[in-house]
Design an enzyme around this catalytic site. Structure first.
Site, PDB file in Angstrom:
ATOM      1  N   PHE A   1       2.651  -1.409  -3.118  1.00 37.40           N
ATOM      2  CA  PHE A   1       1.784  -0.240  -2.975  1.00 37.40           C
ATOM      3  C   PHE A   1       0.565  -0.595  -2.133  1.00 37.40           C
ATOM      4  CE2 PHE A   1       0.142  -2.413  -6.711  1.00 37.40           C
ATOM      5  CZ  PHE A   1      -1.243  -2.303  -6.580  1.00 37.40           C
ATOM      6  N   CYS A   2      -0.049   0.444  -1.560  1.00 34.33           N
ATOM      7  CA  CYS A   2      -1.292   0.308  -0.808  1.00 34.33           C
ATOM      8  C   CYS A   2      -2.048   1.626  -0.961  1.00 34.33           C
ATOM      9  CB  CYS A   2      -1.024  -0.039   0.650  1.00 34.33           C
ATOM     10  SG  CYS A   2       0.055   1.146   1.496  1.00 34.33           S
ATOM     11  N   THR A   3      -3.030   1.878  -0.126  1.00 32.83           N
ATOM     12  CA  THR A   3      -3.888   3.048  -0.314  1.00 32.83           C
ATOM     13  C   THR A   3      -3.109   4.354  -0.201  1.00 32.83           C
ATOM     14  OG1 THR A   3      -5.743   1.803   0.607  1.00 32.83           O
ATOM     15  CG2 THR A   3      -5.999   4.198   0.448  1.00 32.83           C
TER      16      THR A   3
END
Length: 246
Positions: free
Chosen positions: A180-182
């Site tokens: 996951f990331c932003t």
């Protein structure tokens, strides 16, 4: 009330400078601020302004068949979080600098926020495998918050991720790993590259942290999500940590 959008879309852009000029003209006419990145692989937008102006820009983009499927994440603030408008032509809309990481040909398998919430509630995925969350962001971003018990890496730049993850890969072989990331854009490349490199138990969180906040809220998440503007970070209700006009 200022409407803030984050959006990216991978598609072939034959003439990035021409599209960049068009985006700049439209954004300036609509008095929008923020950052728009254009490359041969697509666009990446962080823009803010009055709601009608934002929708006018998006309607214009989606009238182009290349951007009909553009997905947008919304949040709001009292103050304009960008000092000015920047439109840039780049080699990549998110720099990773590795082959076998182009979302133009394919996309790594995804997991929806609702499914991830269910897995985290149970502690295992639908096949009974343990779930490990992999944070692909840098240490500054992680400092504002992350998913509970996520694997975080001591990186300052996204390009460092494969090497930083290498010592952990053997211990992750029996898990379902969800990166996951932003907003999802980094995982579009990282997940593809890692799967091509043999990590076939890796998925990506569709829509990233912001998409999870929109659909699920803050369950299983601790703290804020760092964003790249004067709001600094958003809480799980998508409220800014700093809002000068609030």
């Amino acid at each position: 009330m200022i409407v803030n959008i984050a959006a990216y879309h991978f598609t072939v852009i034959d003439d990035p400078p021409q599209l960049a000029r068009h985006l700049r003209e439209q954004a300036e006419t609509l008095q929008l601020r923020g950052t728009a990145l254009v490359a041969g692989e697509g666009i990446n937008l962080f823009l803010a302004g009055p709601g009608p102006a934002i929708e006018t820009l998006l309607d214009g983009l989606r009238a182009d068949p290349r951007f009909q499927a553009l997905a947008v994440k919304y949040s709001h603030s009292q103050a304009q979080p960008f000092a000015r408008l920047k439109v840039k032509v780049k080699r990549e809309i998110i720099a990773f600098r590795r082959d076998q990481a182009s979302p133009l040909q394919e996309r790594a398998p995804t997991v929806t926020p609702d499914t991830l919430e269910r897995w985290l509630d149970r502690g295992v995925d639908d096949d009974g495998r343990r779930v490990v969350l992999l944070d692909t962001r840098n240490r500054e971003e992680v400092g504002y918050g992350s998913f509970e018990h996520a694997l975080t890496l001591p990186i300052d730049n996204f390009t460092e991720l494969p090497e930083a993850l290498a010592p952990h890969r053997e211990a992750l072989r029996d898990a379902t790993v969800v990166s996951f990331c932003t907003g999802g854009i980094r995982c579009e490349k990282a997940a593809l590259w890692l799967r091509a490199d043999g990590m076939d138990n890796l998925l990506q969180l569709d829509g990233g942290i912001l998409g999870y906040f929109e659909r699920v809220g803050g369950k299983h998440y601790q703290g804020h999500c760092f964003v790249f503007d004067e709001r600094v970070a958003l809480d799980p209700q998508l409220r800014p940590l700093r809002d000068a006009a609030a």
